[in-house]
Design a protein around this motif. Structure first.
Motif, PDB file in Angstrom:
ATOM      1  N   MET A  37       2.434  -2.673   2.981  1.00 25.80           N
ATOM      2  CA  MET A  37       2.135  -3.992   2.453  1.00 25.80           C
ATOM      3  C   MET A  37       3.050  -4.996   3.148  1.00 25.80           C
ATOM      4  N   ASP A  64       2.922 -11.372  -1.746  1.00 28.31           N
ATOM      5  CA  ASP A  64       2.634 -10.130  -1.042  1.00 28.31           C
ATOM      6  C   ASP A  64       1.147 -10.015  -0.743  1.00 28.31           C
ATOM      7  N   VAL A 105      -1.568  -6.775   0.007  1.00 26.12           N
ATOM      8  CA  VAL A 105      -1.766  -5.331   0.026  1.00 26.12           C
ATOM      9  C   VAL A 105      -3.176  -5.021   0.525  1.00 26.12           C
ATOM     10  N   PHE A 150      -4.737  -0.213  -2.222  1.00 25.68           N
ATOM     11  CA  PHE A 150      -3.788  -0.400  -3.322  1.00 25.68           C
ATOM     12  C   PHE A 150      -4.501  -0.328  -4.670  1.00 25.68           C
TER      13      PHE A 150
END
Length: 131
Positions: free
Chosen positions: A98, A114, A116, A120
């Motif tokens: 990530m 973030d 991902v 995920f």
């Protein structure tokens, strides 16, 4: 200063993986805001307390690791980190990378986000964990 922040970030994640989250907790400013993913793949804003509390879901797993495999510094305040995340519950595994972006002010993260991959939320759905 940004390279020092990148080094501090890497060290804090490494310590957290050995069970000492104190460096990571102190790295994030008390008034920090984080734009991050939930286990179902939606994005929401977290306060510092909510962000750290969200890591509690990892206690439900058989294994979890977060390893900073590389950082890039951008200007005087931004550190991006490629973080290898490993999660396992029974025979369901996630092993991916990530990207986390951190804005540092005076040595602390004041804002972050973030990104991902879709694997995920697929992992969390397969593991049967919703939050």
């Amino acid at each position: 200063m940004t390279q020092q922040n990148a080094d501090a970030l890497t060290k804090a994640f490494a310590a957290a993986d050995t069970g000492d989250a104190s460096l990571l907790v102190s790295l994030y400013a008390d008034d920090m805001t984080w734009a991050g993913f939930t286990v179902d793949g939606t994005v929401r804003l977290y306060t510092k307390g909510e962000f750290l509390e969200a890591f509690g879901v990892l206690a439900k797993l058989d294994e979890s690791r977060n390893e900073v495999i590389g950082c890039a510094v951008v200007g005087d305040e931004i550190v991006t980190a490629n973080v290898r995340i490993y999660r396992r519950l029974g025979g369901v595994e996630l092993d991916t990378t990530m990207v986390m972006v951190h804005r540092f002010i005076d040595g602390q993260v004041t804002f972050g986000n973030d990104m991902v991959p879709s694997s995920f939320e697929q992992f969390w759905a397969a593991a049967g964990i919703t939050g």
